[in-house]
Design a protein around this motif. Structure first.
Motif, PDB file in Angstrom:
ATOM      1  N   VAL A   1       0.801  -1.154  -0.045  1.00 27.03           N
ATOM      2  CA  VAL A   1       0.157  -0.170   0.074  1.00 27.03           C
ATOM      3  C   VAL A   1       1.158   1.261   0.543  1.00 27.03           C
ATOM      4  N   ILE A   2       0.553   1.495  -0.406  1.00 27.26           N
ATOM      5  CA  ILE A   2       1.151   3.415  -0.273  1.00 27.26           C
ATOM      6  C   ILE A   2       0.010   4.870  -0.659  1.00 27.26           C
TER       7      ILE A   2
ATOM      8  N   LEU B   1      -3.315   6.972  -2.645  1.00 20.57           N
ATOM      9  CA  LEU B   1      -3.836   6.269  -1.847  1.00 20.57           C
ATOM     10  C   LEU B   1      -3.964   5.370  -3.534  1.00 20.57           C
ATOM     11  N   LEU B   2      -2.303   4.214  -3.375  1.00 22.11           N
ATOM     12  CA  LEU B   2      -2.552   3.025  -3.668  1.00 22.11           C
ATOM     13  C   LEU B   2      -1.974   1.675  -3.793  1.00 22.11           C
ATOM     14  N   PHE B   3      -2.581   0.811  -4.614  1.00 26.39           N
ATOM     15  CA  PHE B   3      -2.361  -0.829  -4.179  1.00 26.39           C
ATOM     16  C   PHE B   3      -1.866  -1.401  -4.720  1.00 26.39           C
ATOM     17  N   ILE B   4      -0.701  -2.480  -4.664  1.00 21.83           N
ATOM     18  CA  ILE B   4      -0.346  -2.982  -5.472  1.00 21.83           C
ATOM     19  C   ILE B   4      -1.033  -4.558  -5.101  1.00 21.83           C
ATOM     20  N   PRO B   5      -1.382  -5.126  -6.060  1.00 23.03           N
ATOM     21  CA  PRO B   5      -2.422  -6.443  -6.060  1.00 23.03           C
ATOM     22  C   PRO B   5      -1.423  -7.249  -6.084  1.00 23.03           C
ATOM     23  N   ALA B   6      -2.501  -8.383  -5.522  1.00 21.43           N
ATOM     24  CA  ALA B   6      -1.148  -9.913  -5.321  1.00 21.43           C
ATOM     25  C   ALA B   6      -1.287 -11.034  -6.529  1.00 21.43           C
ATOM     26  N   LYS B   7      -2.783 -10.604  -6.655  1.00 18.53           N
ATOM     27  CA  LYS B   7      -3.067 -11.321  -8.889  1.00 18.53           C
ATOM     28  C   LYS B   7      -2.960 -10.166  -9.583  1.00 18.53           C
ATOM     29  N   ALA B   8      -2.554 -10.769 -11.003  1.00 20.09           N
ATOM     30  CA  ALA B   8      -3.334 -10.174 -12.200  1.00 20.09           C
ATOM     31  C   ALA B   8      -4.829  -9.915 -12.514  1.00 20.09           C
ATOM     32  N   PRO B   9      -5.433  -8.804 -13.003  1.00 24.07           N
ATOM     33  CA  PRO B   9      -7.053  -8.489 -13.011  1.00 24.07           C
ATOM     34  C   PRO B   9      -7.242 -10.057 -13.759  1.00 24.07           C
ATOM     35  N   TYR B  10      -8.845 -10.419 -13.961  1.00 29.11           N
ATOM     36  CA  TYR B  10      -8.856 -12.079 -15.227  1.00 29.11           C
ATOM     37  C   TYR B  10      -8.399 -11.136 -16.234  1.00 29.11           C
ATOM     38  N   ASP B  11      -8.581 -10.169 -16.912  1.00 23.27           N
ATOM     39  CA  ASP B  11      -8.488  -9.256 -18.066  1.00 23.27           C
ATOM     40  C   ASP B  11      -7.470  -8.486 -18.563  1.00 23.27           C
ATOM     41  N   PHE B  12      -6.719  -8.556 -17.525  1.00 21.91           N
ATOM     42  CA  PHE B  12      -5.252  -8.017 -17.522  1.00 21.91           C
ATOM     43  C   PHE B  12      -4.675  -8.314 -18.598  1.00 21.91           C
ATOM     44  N   TYR B  13      -4.812  -9.281 -19.195  1.00 22.02           N
ATOM     45  CA  TYR B  13      -3.471  -8.953 -20.329  1.00 22.02           C
ATOM     46  C   TYR B  13      -4.167  -9.049 -21.435  1.00 22.02           C
ATOM     47  N   THR B  14      -5.974  -8.754 -21.835  1.00 29.55           N
ATOM     48  CA  THR B  14      -6.647  -8.820 -22.661  1.00 29.55           C
ATOM     49  C   THR B  14      -6.673  -7.249 -23.337  1.00 29.55           C
ATOM     50  N   LYS B  15      -7.245  -7.084 -24.373  1.00 29.76           N
ATOM     51  CA  LYS B  15      -7.959  -5.576 -24.755  1.00 29.76           C
ATOM     52  C   LYS B  15      -8.994  -4.744 -24.157  1.00 29.76           C
ATOM     53  N   ASP B  16      -9.704  -6.188 -23.493  1.00 26.95           N
ATOM     54  CA  ASP B  16     -10.301  -4.900 -22.804  1.00 26.95           C
ATOM     55  C   ASP B  16     -10.055  -4.120 -21.587  1.00 26.95           C
ATOM     56  N   PHE B  17      -8.577  -4.188 -21.428  1.00 25.61           N
ATOM     57  CA  PHE B  17      -8.740  -3.737 -19.664  1.00 25.61           C
ATOM     58  C   PHE B  17      -8.146  -2.466 -20.066  1.00 25.61           C
TER      59      PHE B  17
ATOM     60  N   ASN C   1       5.521  11.783 -10.063  1.00 23.81           N
ATOM     61  CA  ASN C   1       6.058  11.533  -9.103  1.00 23.81           C
ATOM     62  C   ASN C   1       5.722  10.017  -8.226  1.00 23.81           C
ATOM     63  N   LEU C   2       4.060  10.003  -9.399  1.00 29.32           N
ATOM     64  CA  LEU C   2       3.544   8.534  -8.421  1.00 29.32           C
ATOM     65  C   LEU C   2       4.625   6.939  -8.970  1.00 29.32           C
ATOM     66  N   GLU C   3       4.866   7.001 -10.564  1.00 30.24           N
ATOM     67  CA  GLU C   3       6.009   6.402 -10.508  1.00 30.24           C
ATOM     68  C   GLU C   3       7.036   6.338 -10.144  1.00 30.24           C
ATOM     69  N   LYS C   4       7.428   7.472  -9.296  1.00 29.77           N
ATOM     70  CA  LYS C   4       8.725   6.981  -8.719  1.00 29.77           C
ATOM     71  C   LYS C   4       8.370   6.651  -7.224  1.00 29.77           C
ATOM     72  N   LYS C   5       7.722   6.752  -7.147  1.00 32.93           N
ATOM     73  CA  LYS C   5       6.939   6.145  -5.276  1.00 32.93           C
ATOM     74  C   LYS C   5       6.346   4.788  -5.634  1.00 32.93           C
ATOM     75  N   ILE C   6       5.954   4.584  -6.976  1.00 30.79           N
ATOM     76  CA  ILE C   6       5.374   2.796  -6.842  1.00 30.79           C
ATOM     77  C   ILE C   6       6.946   2.371  -6.868  1.00 30.79           C
ATOM     78  N   LYS C   7       7.982   3.212  -7.442  1.00 30.41           N
ATOM     79  CA  LYS C   7       9.115   2.186  -8.275  1.00 30.41           C
ATOM     80  C   LYS C   7       9.853   2.082  -7.333  1.00 30.41           C
ATOM     81  N   THR C   8       9.493   3.035  -5.940  1.00 24.91           N
ATOM     82  CA  THR C   8      10.459   2.872  -4.969  1.00 24.91           C
ATOM     83  C   THR C   8       9.494   1.796  -3.851  1.00 24.91           C
TER      84      THR C   8
END
Length: 192
Positions: free
Chosen positions: A36-37, A50-66, A123-130
């Motif tokens: 959690v960020i 308020l950002l969250f890094i999920p544990a699993k990819a959503p079911y449609d993550f690797y589709t064009k609908d995402f 700014n968010l990109e740097k925070k997520i990487k950190t």
């Protein structure tokens, strides 16, 4: 309504359980997030994230609908998915941004070119990487779980746009080492 939204509260006053419950209810996930960020930034642009890094990819993550993007709040007005806040290599991140600095009478086309929005996105990109780097160094098991779900996205980010984000992302990559019989970062491999 005397309830204060979770992202407007102080980090110290929010428990892990409250973060997890909010994430599950807001983003319809059954698992707790890996990280959690919670950021409150004041300066050239003032915003709460308020950002969250999920544990699993959503079911449609690797589709064009995402549809990637974070929820954007500005004085209570909501934009459900704002794709300009996240680069493609971090499109798995879920969360919301609340900023009173953004103009309410601005069209979506103008919002894409807004200087404040670009500042927040950088700014968010740097925070997520950190946060991901911290996860890799402090809780390797969780990071390997993350990498199993989203490692392909990080690799894509290194190659995308002719390697424009290579310097930012290369420390997040893991490789299988037959010598050590486990996943290692390039730095760990070079040090061994």
């Amino acid at each position: 309504n005397s309830m204060v939204p979770i992202w407007n509260r102080n980090k110290k006053d929010v428990t892990d359980e409250e973060y997890n419950n909010f994430y599950k209810e807001k983003f319809f996930d059954f698992e707790d997030p890996l990280a959690v960020i919670h950021a409150n930034v004041e300066g050239a642009v003032t915003y709460k994230a308020l950002l969250f890094i999920p544990a699993k990819a959503p079911y449609d993550f690797y589709t064009k609908d995402f549809k990637k993007g974070l929820q954007l709040y500005s004085s209570g007005v909501i934009m459900e998915k704002c794709p300009d806040l996240l680069p493609d290599h971090f499109s798995f991140v879920r969360g919301l941004i609340d900023s009173a600095d953004l103009s309410l009478n601005i069209s979506r086309e103008m919002l894409q070119h807004d200087r404040q929005l670009k500042f927040i996105a950088g700014n968010l990109e740097k925070k997520i990487k950190t946060e991901l780097q911290k996860l890799m160094n402090n809780d390797r098991e969780k990071y390997e779980k993350f990498y199993a779900a989203f490692g392909m996205q990080i690799k894509y980010g290194v190659l995308n746009d002719y390697g424009a984000k290579k310097e930012l992302l290369q420390d997040l990559l893991l490789y299988w080492s037959h010598k050590q019989n486990k996943l290692v970062s390039f730095k760990e491999y070079a040090d061994a």
